[in-house]
Design an enzyme around this catalytic site. Structure first.
Site, PDB file in Angstrom:
ATOM      1  N   GLY A 123       0.821  -1.212   0.000  1.00  0.00           N
ATOM      2  CA  GLY A 123       0.000   0.000   0.000  1.00  0.00           C
ATOM      3  C   GLY A 123       0.848   1.252   0.000  1.00  0.00           C
ATOM      4  N   GLU A 145       6.918   3.454   9.036  1.00  0.00           N
ATOM      5  CA  GLU A 145       7.358   4.541   8.160  1.00  0.00           C
ATOM      6  C   GLU A 145       8.734   5.084   8.479  1.00  0.00           C
ATOM      7  OE1 GLU A 145       3.708   7.038   6.833  1.00  0.00           O
ATOM      8  OE2 GLU A 145       3.068   5.863   8.560  1.00  0.00           O
TER       9      GLU A 145
END
Lengths: 327, 775, 175
Positions: free
Chosen positions: B281, B742
């Site tokens: 994603g 992240e």
């Protein structure tokens, strides 16, 4: 993909007949099928010629005859090629991925079309190679991968093959067959410069079939290599590549073969550099001077000016490495 | 608690500074995380073990079904036609050839598409998640180059694709703004991120810079990037009356159900979105026009529809990370302490999205400085709406900030790690909030030792043959987020439990780590716990974004677990060894509940349930609002070490070593977390070395919509990557864990650029660092 | 002649445009073989043809009549795992799982190529009879399989565990 009919040719005459009726030859499909899906190409009929010639055989005069249906993998793996023409094995192995090399054929590799992104953008960009006369959006656009030698106002595309660069250096001869007979062409004369007809990549006649590529005997080829410079460490097209073979006797260049990839609409045989080097002392200065001469007419676009210096440096380094001259 | 209620509003985007201050000033004990999660203390359970993925076997067999792998009876295949101008109107649209082509069921365009509302724009309300808020094939207008203008449905994909090529579209082109320079000349606007201005000033930074003993003042640029998940965006849809069934590839199933309901004028309960497996994603798998178009076409045709975008289609209609131009100026005193930190610049954005790339985020909390000026300005382009991509802001912001710090350290003759540690703040530099946990120094010291940082040589002095070798370092940073909207259901049976939550696993290892967590919380084995996710009918609205799922799921399950324990104690009654204990006094252990610190007071779930004559006990609860993110300054950090080799002949740049030393709180699963760190770092290597979405400013068209021409790293580009971590739990985060998804991409480009300087003496301030910049 | 897929004969598609990939996915519902680009640029669609790896997206199915195709579903019997599948799980050689079947099929064929002594771009001497399965050889030979989640290290580790010879491991340690 535009609908098409599919036939597998069982022999050469059947292939030629099918082509006569408008069929387009299909090798491994790694480029043509992609271009058909992208709607760049719309053949009405495909003629699968992969089964016609898969042989690699030594010729009576000490060269090698390579069937057009030989896969890239098989050619690079062949003991004779590895031992006597390492530049060819290295060039093939530097290209694409193992999966693609297992599919791609020698004939198909010769007929690869450019990777110019404007050429691929059928709906959204102008391209003289796709629709002659409409203009070229690569000029003034993204042209980092484009040509610095032999380009024209109409087209600045490059030929993407690695294998062909090695073949150009090796004086390979292309064997052709058509309804009107057979002929041979030096590989260096197969591909065209774009001029004002960039839609035409090669000098092949309609329906003409590549049946084989012949490598002449050349002892110099055993001392050869291929160097490819690219953005990724693998699986990327060349920004610049160099195929080279050199023979040095008593410190002098007795013979040399040089070709460049990634710089022009065709595999670029560096004849000018070769001429300058023959008989000269094998030195870094001589190599650099030859490279300078070869690139003297290079014309940069907005993004690809670096290729000129890159080509010079890569040529110099490859020659120095082969000649055993300290860089 | 009035303050808490009001502050909920603040968290949801309508923050007032006053309220934020009130939350900051409130006692710790009022806050979520004020009392540490008891699981932080548990050191001998499943949490912290390198458990292999629970979905591993199904994935390696190719048996995991992704969105395009649900064949439905009577299904049609869709293919899209994209605009070739950036702005204007469709002047002619000829679909006759397409309609007459074999197998074609219908051609949809603005002329016959059902009437639909625009997608509700992401972050404009709790469940809104549209990538843009433009009309979807509702009129002849064109808003960007690549916008879908027609859709073909046919019996096979081959037929649909061919017919799409037969649709003829002509346009009346209007003047569009597609060049950044023109957009800037037309005027820029202040950027806003999650309702907050991307602007901050403390003192007179320019003045302090002017008077600083040491300074750097440089410009850095980063290009557009594309997520390039290997799975193409795909959706399989079917209508059953006014109910819509959607097999999606989604990072936000509940948001998507609500947003699609809004588009089609039906209730969110009438839209069922599932997404059990997502092939990557990275911020790109939200709601874009393809889901809306597929549902609209399915409605029109009365048949199920599969729409799998081509790779070009992904580039044309799914936005990526946008371009930035950044200035970083640092002023330091003689000891290297910052007098001024200025990070400003411009980013491009479409008129129809909400994300100016917030590249100043790292600077807000990374360093102590006497004065600070941060500012993101937005220039508007007619282009596909850009969006969130892995560490939006931090990924590219750290490139500029951490390069500039390296430049300052060089200028001062200071070790760049030392310079960073001299500017460690003792509280948040912009909000003044205390840090929940901050082990930056440990991450640097441990990482430096493992990497062998002390052996670093002067710039341009290490060479092996043609290769110049250098090392570099940079700080990685990413905040702890927990978004509102969490909720979870626990169903407890005698032999195990099921956790239900509308969360996601796109490969992060969510299901695996959360099974470990739930097993420990419940005192069960992992085999006894089923973790269900990726289904909009499950409780919660938990987006896989902002690295917040670990916290959001963790807090939701904690809340549900507390309800469960309370209910269990009620059921247990006075005949139980647990009689008289309250929820705080017991813990899940050995398939039941036990008194904390006295495991002899234990009753199994089976016993409690059977005595109460219950087969199962089902509870659902929501966690408290995420006020902890305002009360504390909560951030993860990392020290990124890199060794590069630069070819002196060709300029080719190869990364030969990389080490990430992270401080992300407790690591729940070292195996999957390490993969998340490595994955981020590798995407960071792509960003540093090769990635660029080529947007042709003449026509606003993306020219390399392909994995052949947009380079992502291949195996040969990826060295062995070492990762390590402090493993110091964050006392205020569920399980003591902050997200790990992240942070890996942050700091990487700067570490590479700094290493390139060390190798070559050349400073590259424009990404990607391709060989032409090093010749 | 039919195509054989995982041992079973399969009729050729009537539409010659159908790629081997779409034949597998849409007609046979063997969706383990993935579509990641449909342009020969990602390797997610890698399958084995008579034991050799190819990308099935640029392969017209009609061109493969009479050939034996092996997909991820055919690597191991029913519920069993191929040793490489097990090693991928152990070494976490994937995250999202989408490129995984292609990586595994590719690696199985790659090991065979090395066993047959076929050189690669990073092979030192082209005329050497045997080729050691070093980390660099694996990285180069697997570069036709993209992974966006960044599981590269785990993939290479899994391959080395299953196919690495003791000789290669010694070389590896010396690198």
């Amino acid at each position: 993909m535009t609908p098409f009919s599919f036939n597998r040719a069982t022999d050469q005459s059947e292939a030629l007949q099918l082509a006569e009726r408008g069929g387009r030859y299909l090798g491994g499909g790694t480029n043509l099928v992609d271009l058909m899906r992208e709607t760049v190409e719309h053949p009405a009929a495909l003629v699968d010629v992969t089964g016609l010639s898969r042989d690699i055989a030594e010729t009576p005069d000490g060269g090698v005859m390579i069937g057009a249906g030989v896969t890239n993998s098989a050619l690079a793996a062949h003991p004779t090629i590895r031992a006597r023409y390492p530049v060819l094995a290295r060039a093939i192995l530097a290209g694409a991925s193992a999966q693609i090399r297992n599919m791609a054929t020698v004939g198909g590799n010769l007929l690869q079309r450019t990777r110019c992104t404007y050429f691929y953008d059928v709906e959204g960009s102008r391209c003289n190679k796709r629709r002659p006369g409409e203009g070229c959006d690569a000029r003034g656009g993204f042209n980092r991968i484009h040509a610095i030698l032999g380009a024209s106002d109409a087209c600045v595309a490059t030929h993407p093959s690695d294998m062909c660069v090695a073949l150009a250096a090796l004086d390979a001869v292309v064997h052709l067959s058509s309804a009107s007979g057979t002929r041979t062409l030096p590989l260096t004369e197969l591909h065209r410069l774009p001029g004002d007809q960039p839609q035409i990549d090669t000098v092949l006649h309609p329906g003409e079939l590549i049946t084989a590529v012949e490598l002449p005997a050349a002892s110099i080829a055993a001392h050869s290599t291929y160097r490819k410079v690219r953005d990724r460490a693998s699986y990327a097209f060349a920004l610049v590549s160099v195929a080279a073979a050199i023979a040095v006797e008593d410190g002098r260049v007795s013979d040399v073969r040089l070709a460049l990839g990634g710089v022009a609409h065709k595999p670029w045989r560096a004849s000018r550099a070769e001429e300058m080097l023959r008989g000269k002392a094998a030195s870094l200065d001589a190599f650099r001077a030859a490279a300078e001469a070869e690139l003297a007419d290079a014309v940069p676009l907005n993004d690809n000016g670096f290729k000129i210096e890159l080509a010079k440096r890569t040529m110099t380094a490859v020659l120095a490495e082969l000649a055993g001259v300290d860089a | 608690m009035k303050v808490v209620e009001d502050a909920k509003q603040a968290v949801q985007g309508a923050a007032s500074a006053v309220m934020a201050k009130a939350v900051q000033m409130a006692p710790d004990s009022w806050m979520p995380g004020g009392k540490p999660d008891p699981l932080i203390r548990a050191q001998h359970g499943h949490v912290g073990r390198p458990v292999s993925r629970v979905d591993g076997p199904v994935k390696v067999r190719g048996a995991a079904p992704y969105a395009a792998e649900f064949p439905l009876d009577g299904m049609l295949y869709a293919s899209l036609v994209f605009s070739t101008i950036a702005k204007g109107k469709i002047s002619a649209l000829d679909t006759t050839a397409a309609e007459a082509a074999p197998g074609v069921a219908l051609v949809m365009s603005y002329r016959n598409a059902p009437r639909m509302k625009p997608m509700p724009l992401f972050m404009t309300s709790e469940k809104a998640c549209g990538g843009n808020d433009l009309p979807v094939m509702q009129d002849a207008k064109v808003y960007w180059n690549g916008e879908p203008v027609a859709l073909v449905l046919a019996e096979t994909q081959e037929q649909a694709d061919h017919a799409a090529a037969l649709v003829h579209v002509a346009y009346d082109e209007e003047h569009s703004v597609t060049a950044l320079a023109e957009a800037k000349a037309k005027g820029v606007e202040p950027g806003q991120f999650m309702g907050q201005p991307l602007k901050f000033e403390n003192g007179s930074a320019e003045e302090a810079l002017a008077h600083a003993a040491h300074k750097v003042d440089q410009y850095y640029t980063t290009p557009r990037h594309s997520h390039n998940a290997i799975e193409l965006h795909a959706v399989t849809v079917a209508w059953d009356g006014d109910h819509l069934r959607v097999h999606d590839a989604s990072q936000m199933v509940a948001h998507t159900a609500w947003s699609l309901g809004h588009v089609f004028g039906i209730d969110e309960d009438q839209v069922h979105v599932t997404s059990p497996f997502v092939g990557g994603g990275f911020g790109g798998k939200g709601l874009w026009q393809h889901q809306v178009l597929a549902a609209a076409a399915s409605k029109l045709a009365g048949r199920p529809v599969r729409l799998m975008l081509s790779r070009e289609g992904v580039y044309r209609i799914v936005g990526g990370r946008t371009i930035t131009e950044q200035r970083v100026a640092l002023g330091a005193d003689a000891d290297g302490r910052f007098d001024a930190l200025i990070h400003t610049g411009t980013t491009a954005m479409s008129h129809h999205n909400v994300l100016p790339e917030p590249f100043i985020l790292p600077a807000r909390s990374a360093y102590a400085t006497k004065t600070m000026k941060l500012d993101v300005e937005v220039a508007y382009l007619d282009m596909v709406a850009n969006t969130f991509m892995r560490a939006p802001g931090e990924a590219v912001g750290t490139f500029a900030l951490e390069s500039a710090i390296d430049e300052l350290a060089l200028d001062m003759g200071l070790d760049p790690i030392e310079l960073r540690l001299r500017n460690e703040p003792d509280k948040d530099p912009t909000t003044g909030a205390p840090f929940s946990s901050r082990e930056v120094e440990k991450a640097f010291r441990d990482g430096a030792e493992r990497f062998g940082w002390s052996k670093r040589q002067a710039p341009g002095t290490r060479r092996e043959g043609e290769w110049l070798i250098g090392t570099g370092v940079a700080t990685a940073t990413y905040p702890y987020y927990r978004m509102p909207g969490g909720a979870a259901r626990i169903t407890l049976r005698a032999d195990g439990a099921t956790i239900d939550i509308a969360a996601h696993d796109m490969g992060m290892g969510t299901a695996t780590a959360q099974t470990q967590v739930a097993a420990d919380r419940l005192g069960l084995t992992m085999e006894q716990v089923a973790f269900n996710y990726g289904d909009s009918t499950l409780p919660g609205t938990v987006m896989a974004g902002g690295s917040q799922q670990t916290a959001a799921i963790g807090a939701s399950v904690m809340a549900a677990h507390r309800t469960l324990v309370t209910e269990l104690l009620k059921l247990a009654g006075n005949d139980s060894p647990l009689a008289g204990l309250d929820a705080d006094a017991v813990t899940g252990v050995n398939g039941g509940l036990a008194k904390i610190d006295d495991s002899s007071a234990h009753e199994s779930y089976a016993s409690i349930l059977s005595r109460a004559q219950r087969d199962e006990l089902m509870v659902e609860a929501e966690p408290p609002s995420p006020l902890e993110t305002m009360h504390w300054s909560m951030h993860s950090h990392g020290a990124m070490f890199c060794e590069v080799r630069v070819n002196a002949v060709t300029g080719e740049l190869r990364v030969s070593r990389f080490l990430g030393s992270f401080d992300c709180g407790r690591i729940l699963n070292p195996k999957t977390a390490a993969s998340q760190f490595r994955g981020g770092i590798i995407m960071g290597l792509g960003l540093a070395l090769m990635e660029e979405t080529q947007y042709d400013e003449r026509k606003g068209r993306i020219m390399n919509p392909s994995l052949a021409e947009y380079h992502v790293p291949v195996h040969m580009d990826v060295p062995e990557i070492e990762v390590m971590w402090t493993d110091v739990p964050d006392p205020h985060a569920p399980m003591g864990a902050r997200g790990v998804g992240e942070i890996g991409i942050t700091g990487v480009a700067a570490a590479v650029a700094n290493a390139v300087f060390n190798a070559t003496g050349k400073r590259v301030r424009d990404l990607p660092i391709t060989l032409d910049k090093l010749l | 002649m039919p195509i054989t897929v995982n041992g079973s004969p399969v009729p050729l598609p009537s539409d010659p445009r159908v790629s081997l990939l779409d034949l597998l996915r849409e007609e046979l519902h063997l969706t383990g073989t993935k579509k990641g680009c449909n342009q020969g640029a990602c390797g997610a669609c890698t399958v084995l043809v008579d034991g050799e790896r190819i990308i099935s997206c640029l392969a017209l199915a009609v061109q493969y009549d009479g050939r034996a195709i092996t997909t991820i579903e055919g690597l191991a019997d029913a519920d069993a795992l191929h040793p490489l599948q097990a090693a991928f799980i152990e070494h976490d050689g994937f995250q999202c799982g989408y490129c995984t079947p292609g990586q595994i099929c590719s690696a199985v064929a790659m090991a065979d190529e090395i066993a047959r002594g076929l050189p690669s771009h990073v092979t030192g001497a082209l005329d050497a009879g045997t080729i050691a399965l070093t980390r660099d050889e694996v990285r180069e030979r697997m570069s036709g399989n993209l992974c966006r989640c960044g599981a590269h290290n785990g993939i290479v580790d899994a391959i080395l565990e299953v196919y690495g010879t003791s000789e290669a491991k010694v070389l590896e340690a010396a690198e």
